[in-house]
Design an enzyme around this catalytic site. Structure first.
Site, PDB file in Angstrom:
ATOM      1  N   HIS A  67       0.884  -1.162   0.000  1.00 55.16           N
ATOM      2  CA  HIS A  67       0.000   0.000   0.000  1.00 55.16           C
ATOM      3  C   HIS A  67       0.925   1.216   0.000  1.00 55.16           C
ATOM      4  O   HIS A  67       2.024   1.158   0.563  1.00 55.16           O
ATOM      5  CB  HIS A  67      -0.825   0.080   1.275  1.00 55.16           C
ATOM      6  CG  HIS A  67      -1.716  -1.090   1.537  1.00 55.16           C
ATOM      7  ND1 HIS A  67      -1.296  -2.201   2.217  1.00 55.16           N
ATOM      8  CD2 HIS A  67      -3.014  -1.298   1.247  1.00 55.16           C
ATOM      9  CE1 HIS A  67      -2.289  -3.055   2.325  1.00 55.16           C
ATOM     10  NE2 HIS A  67      -3.348  -2.543   1.745  1.00 55.16           N
ATOM     11  N   ASP A  70       2.387   1.845   3.348  1.00 53.23           N
ATOM     12  CA  ASP A  70       3.324   0.863   3.917  1.00 53.23           C
ATOM     13  C   ASP A  70       4.750   1.371   3.723  1.00 53.23           C
ATOM     14  O   ASP A  70       5.669   1.001   4.439  1.00 53.23           O
ATOM     15  CB  ASP A  70       3.210  -0.503   3.219  1.00 53.23           C
ATOM     16  CG  ASP A  70       1.844  -1.145   3.389  1.00 53.23           C
ATOM     17  OD1 ASP A  70       1.125  -0.768   4.332  1.00 53.23           O
ATOM     18  OD2 ASP A  70       1.504  -2.031   2.574  1.00 53.23           O
ATOM     19  N   MET A 101       2.758  -5.734  -7.668  1.00 50.15           N
ATOM     20  CA  MET A 101       1.421  -5.163  -7.413  1.00 50.15           C
ATOM     21  C   MET A 101       1.514  -4.042  -6.391  1.00 50.15           C
ATOM     22  O   MET A 101       2.335  -4.089  -5.474  1.00 50.15           O
ATOM     23  CB  MET A 101       0.525  -6.290  -6.905  1.00 50.15           C
ATOM     24  CG  MET A 101      -0.862  -5.906  -6.482  1.00 50.15           C
ATOM     25  SD  MET A 101      -1.002  -5.395  -4.757  1.00 50.15           S
ATOM     26  CE  MET A 101      -1.727  -6.850  -4.017  1.00 50.15           C
ATOM     27  N   GLU A 194     -10.900  -6.534  -5.424  1.00 50.42           N
ATOM     28  CA  GLU A 194     -10.917  -7.577  -4.386  1.00 50.42           C
ATOM     29  C   GLU A 194     -12.170  -7.436  -3.531  1.00 50.42           C
ATOM     30  O   GLU A 194     -12.381  -6.419  -2.876  1.00 50.42           O
ATOM     31  CB  GLU A 194      -9.657  -7.423  -3.520  1.00 50.42           C
ATOM     32  CG  GLU A 194      -9.596  -8.397  -2.365  1.00 50.42           C
ATOM     33  CD  GLU A 194      -8.298  -8.258  -1.563  1.00 50.42           C
ATOM     34  OE1 GLU A 194      -7.308  -7.709  -2.081  1.00 50.42           O
ATOM     35  OE2 GLU A 194      -8.297  -8.703  -0.402  1.00 50.42           O
ATOM     36  N   LYS A 196     -14.839  -8.493  -0.418  1.00 46.41           N
ATOM     37  CA  LYS A 196     -14.864  -8.994   0.955  1.00 46.41           C
ATOM     38  C   LYS A 196     -16.275  -8.750   1.484  1.00 46.41           C
ATOM     39  O   LYS A 196     -16.831  -7.675   1.260  1.00 46.41           O
ATOM     40  CB  LYS A 196     -13.819  -8.239   1.787  1.00 46.41           C
ATOM     41  CG  LYS A 196     -13.641  -8.768   3.196  1.00 46.41           C
ATOM     42  CD  LYS A 196     -12.482  -8.041   3.899  1.00 46.41           C
ATOM     43  CE  LYS A 196     -12.306  -8.544   5.321  1.00 46.41           C
ATOM     44  NZ  LYS A 196     -11.190  -7.868   6.005  1.00 46.41           N
ATOM     45  N   GLU A 230      -9.772 -13.462  -2.887  1.00 46.76           N
ATOM     46  CA  GLU A 230      -9.017 -13.881  -1.696  1.00 46.76           C
ATOM     47  C   GLU A 230      -9.716 -15.056  -1.028  1.00 46.76           C
ATOM     48  O   GLU A 230     -10.924 -15.019  -0.776  1.00 46.76           O
ATOM     49  CB  GLU A 230      -8.875 -12.723  -0.702  1.00 46.76           C
ATOM     50  CG  GLU A 230      -8.257 -13.210   0.609  1.00 46.76           C
ATOM     51  CD  GLU A 230      -7.850 -12.123   1.580  1.00 46.76           C
ATOM     52  OE1 GLU A 230      -7.326 -11.100   1.132  1.00 46.76           O
ATOM     53  OE2 GLU A 230      -8.057 -12.330   2.788  1.00 46.76           O
ATOM     54  N   HIS A 233     -11.775 -14.308   2.125  1.00 45.32           N
ATOM     55  CA  HIS A 233     -12.967 -13.483   1.932  1.00 45.32           C
ATOM     56  C   HIS A 233     -14.144 -14.280   1.385  1.00 45.32           C
ATOM     57  O   HIS A 233     -15.286 -14.066   1.791  1.00 45.32           O
ATOM     58  CB  HIS A 233     -12.643 -12.304   1.014  1.00 45.32           C
ATOM     59  CG  HIS A 233     -11.609 -11.383   1.594  1.00 45.32           C
ATOM     60  ND1 HIS A 233     -11.137 -10.279   0.955  1.00 45.32           N
ATOM     61  CD2 HIS A 233     -10.952 -11.424   2.796  1.00 45.32           C
ATOM     62  CE1 HIS A 233     -10.241  -9.668   1.723  1.00 45.32           C
ATOM     63  NE2 HIS A 233     -10.110 -10.354   2.831  1.00 45.32           N
ATOM     64  N   ASP A 258      -5.203 -13.592  -3.939  1.00 41.79           N
ATOM     65  CA  ASP A 258      -4.736 -13.454  -2.553  1.00 41.79           C
ATOM     66  C   ASP A 258      -4.914 -14.799  -1.853  1.00 41.79           C
ATOM     67  O   ASP A 258      -6.033 -15.215  -1.529  1.00 41.79           O
ATOM     68  CB  ASP A 258      -5.542 -12.368  -1.809  1.00 41.79           C
ATOM     69  CG  ASP A 258      -4.949 -10.975  -1.995  1.00 41.79           C
ATOM     70  OD1 ASP A 258      -4.018 -10.831  -2.815  1.00 41.79           O
ATOM     71  OD2 ASP A 258      -5.416 -10.041  -1.317  1.00 41.79           O
ATOM     72  N   ASP A 268     -11.990 -12.125   9.507  1.00 47.18           N
ATOM     73  CA  ASP A 268     -10.988 -12.425   8.476  1.00 47.18           C
ATOM     74  C   ASP A 268      -9.696 -12.893   9.144  1.00 47.18           C
ATOM     75  O   ASP A 268      -9.011 -12.101   9.791  1.00 47.18           O
ATOM     76  CB  ASP A 268     -10.743 -11.129   7.683  1.00 47.18           C
ATOM     77  CG  ASP A 268      -9.856 -11.325   6.482  1.00 47.18           C
ATOM     78  OD1 ASP A 268      -9.688 -12.477   6.034  1.00 47.18           O
ATOM     79  OD2 ASP A 268      -9.330 -10.322   5.980  1.00 47.18           O
ATOM     80  N   ASP A 270      -6.896 -14.524   7.694  1.00 45.89           N
ATOM     81  CA  ASP A 270      -5.632 -14.361   6.947  1.00 45.89           C
ATOM     82  C   ASP A 270      -4.553 -15.330   7.441  1.00 45.89           C
ATOM     83  O   ASP A 270      -3.419 -14.929   7.728  1.00 45.89           O
ATOM     84  CB  ASP A 270      -5.125 -12.910   7.053  1.00 45.89           C
ATOM     85  CG  ASP A 270      -6.034 -11.914   6.352  1.00 45.89           C
ATOM     86  OD1 ASP A 270      -6.745 -12.295   5.403  1.00 45.89           O
ATOM     87  OD2 ASP A 270      -6.028 -10.731   6.743  1.00 45.89           O
ATOM     88  N   ASP A 300      -1.620 -13.181   1.020  1.00 45.86           N
ATOM     89  CA  ASP A 300      -2.140 -12.077   1.838  1.00 45.86           C
ATOM     90  C   ASP A 300      -2.511 -12.665   3.199  1.00 45.86           C
ATOM     91  O   ASP A 300      -3.676 -12.884   3.505  1.00 45.86           O
ATOM     92  CB  ASP A 300      -3.349 -11.426   1.164  1.00 45.86           C
ATOM     93  CG  ASP A 300      -3.790 -10.185   1.927  1.00 45.86           C
ATOM     94  OD1 ASP A 300      -3.041  -9.743   2.815  1.00 45.86           O
ATOM     95  OD2 ASP A 300      -4.889  -9.667   1.653  1.00 45.86           O
TER      96      ASP A 300
HETATM   97  C1  GCO Z   1      -7.957  -7.421   4.195  1.00 43.17           C
HETATM   98  C2  GCO Z   1      -7.568  -7.349   2.744  1.00 43.17           C
HETATM   99  C3  GCO Z   1      -6.307  -6.601   2.520  1.00 43.17           C
HETATM  100  C4  GCO Z   1      -6.108  -6.279   1.065  1.00 43.17           C
HETATM  101  C5  GCO Z   1      -5.004  -5.304   0.940  1.00 43.17           C
HETATM  102  C6  GCO Z   1      -4.644  -5.005  -0.463  1.00 43.17           C
HETATM  103  O1  GCO Z   1      -8.850  -8.179   4.449  1.00 43.17           O
HETATM  104  O2  GCO Z   1      -7.420  -6.699   5.023  1.00 43.17           O
HETATM  105  O3  GCO Z   1      -7.443  -8.647   2.274  1.00 43.17           O
HETATM  106  O4  GCO Z   1      -5.228  -7.304   3.035  1.00 43.17           O
HETATM  107  O5  GCO Z   1      -5.853  -7.409   0.303  1.00 43.17           O
HETATM  108  O6  GCO Z   1      -5.401  -4.137   1.582  1.00 43.17           O
HETATM  109  O7  GCO Z   1      -5.674  -4.386  -1.100  1.00 43.17           O
HETATM  110 MN    MN Z   2      -6.504  -9.416   0.480  1.00 40.92          MN
HETATM  111 MN    MN Z   3      -8.164 -10.767   4.171  1.00 40.32          MN
END
Ligand code: GCO
Ligand code: MN
Ligand code: MN
Length: 400
Positions: A67, A70, A101, A194, A196, A230, A233, A258, A268, A270, A300
């Site tokens: 990002h 970041d 990316m 993306e 979610k 993702e 998600h 992702d 979420d 991850d 991700d």
């Molecule tokens: C989340 C998202 C993020 C995005 C990232 C890139 O659930 O927090 O998956 O990790 O993928 O912000 O756009």
């Molecule tokens: Mn993501």
């Molecule tokens: Mn996520």
């Protein structure tokens, strides 16, 4: 006390070592995640972007994604920004890491508490557009060719607060502006949306990959826009990730992915790739490996909050190793005669029935309407999916 078991030295399989051609990437925010959660502060040191690049090179990754924030703090001066970017580029070239990316943080700044492109306040929407345009410039400077749009806070808690059709129009207007911006500047960038379903808002707009695909068809430069599905998600919504991948691929819109893991509908998670639903991970790796997807394999995900920096490396290595092991298993599945025999049986077509299924014609319709079709025989036939699934399970368990 029991004697300690003899630890046999594990043979190192070169096939499980990550290589650049595997295109494994991680976000600065993933391996850089210091373990902050809604209930507690960071448990790991905050690593500098250049340190993260070194860490990724050490574990064998190919790419790093980011990002805007970041890397460059929100209010950095132009001079400061340029110095940070130069230092980062040096680290990329020292360690042989690429930036495939880039994306925009449109969720951390309190200004985005009501969303960014869909916010009710025009000043917020203008700021979101400005921030994204600058972040695209940054991505271009670092060599990124994919630009991800994750909605972040594009949603509501109260339906009373926003007209959902207006929200979609605003999101569409923003994407149309940004694709035009890239074309105007001659940037070789494509966008990946993306989805979610929820978190951090109660309900996010365009909550699934399927919803995103429908939305893309309404955009001005839709050829530039695809999706970034993702795992976590889709699973948060209780959906099949492989089906999301398949629909995106079929539409020619699988621009990015992702990878992570998630234990069913809940917040979420991850999680490390393959750490929760190993069989689901297998089917998705098999899909990616066989469909001709050539983009990055982006993880991700982040390490458990229990880990220190060494644990973060274990996490990152684990994501890639599990992916490669499952890719090997999918190759094995193609070579397994018993499984392939069953699949051939399942896929065998009755020629007379198949002949009824061509594209529509008046004569064909007459033939189909007159045909005698044996429903009872169809119903009586056992399909052997139990056996097939058990064989696949045994293959995954290393029994075949
Ligand atoms: C989340 C998202 C993020 C995005 C990232 C890139 O659930 O927090 O998956 O990790 O993928 O912000 O756009
Ligand atoms: Mn993501
Ligand atoms: Mn996520």
């Amino acid at each position: 006390m029991l004697p300690a078991p003899e630890m046999a030295a594990k043979p190192k399989s070169a096939a499980l070592e990550p290589r650049p051609e595997h295109k494994f990437s991680f976000g600065l925010w993933t391996v850089g995640n210091p373990g902050r959660d809604p209930f507690g502060p960071p448990v790991r040191p905050i690593l500098k972007p250049t340190e993260i690049v070194a860490l990724l090179a050490e574990v064998g990754a190919w790419g790093v994604n980011l990002h805007d924030e970041d890397l460059v703090p929100r209010d950095a001066s132009g001079k400061k920004r340029d110095a940070i970017v130069a230092e980062f580029k040096q680290a990329l070239s020292d360690h042989g890491i690429v930036v495939p990316m880039a994306t925009t943080n449109l969720f951390s700044d309190p200004a985005f508490k009501d969303g960014a492109f869909t916010a009710n306040d025009a000043r917020v929407r203008a700021y979101a557009l400005q921030k994204t345009a600058r972040a695209i410039e940054l991505g271009v400077e670092l060599g990124a060719t994919t630009y991800v749009f994750w909605g972040g806070r594009e949603g509501v808690e109260s339906e009373a607060s926003k007209d959902p059709v207006l929200a979609l129009r605003r999101f569409r207007d923003a994407l149309n502006w940004l694709t035009s911006f890239c074309r105007d500047r001659g940037y070789r960038m494509h966008f990946a949306l993306e989805a979610k379903p929820n978190e951090p808002r109660g309900d996010l707009y365009l909550p699934t990959t399927g919803a995103m695909l429908g939305f893309i068809a309404t955009l001005e430069h839709q050829e530039m826009v695809g999706v970034n599905p993702e795992v976590a998600h889709e699973r948060m919504a209780g959906l099949s990730f492989v089906h999301a991948l398949a629909q995106a691929h079929d539409a020619g819109k699988l621009f990015h992915v992702d990878l992570n893991d998630q234990a069913g509908p809940r917040y979420d998670q991850d999680l490390r790739f393959g750490s929760s639903d190993l069989k689901g991970a297998f089917f998705l790796v098999r899909f990616l490996e066989e469909c001709g997807y050539e983009g990055p394999r982006h993880f991700d995900a982040h390490a458990y909050r229990t880990e220190d920096v060494a644990g973060v490396k274990d996490f990152a290595r684990g994501c890639m190793r599990t992916y490669l092991a499952l890719a090997q298993k999918s190759k094995r599945m193609r070579q397994d005669q018993e499984i392939q025999g069953l699949l051939a049986e399942i896929g065998a077509q009755d020629p007379a029935a198949a002949a009824l299924l061509g594209p529509y014609s008046k004569d064909g319709a007459k033939r189909l309407l007159a045909a005698k079709l044996d429903r009872e025989a169809c119903a009586a036939r056992g399909l052997r999916y139990e056996q097939l699934d058990q064989l696949v399970t045994e293959l995954l368990l290393g029994l075949r």
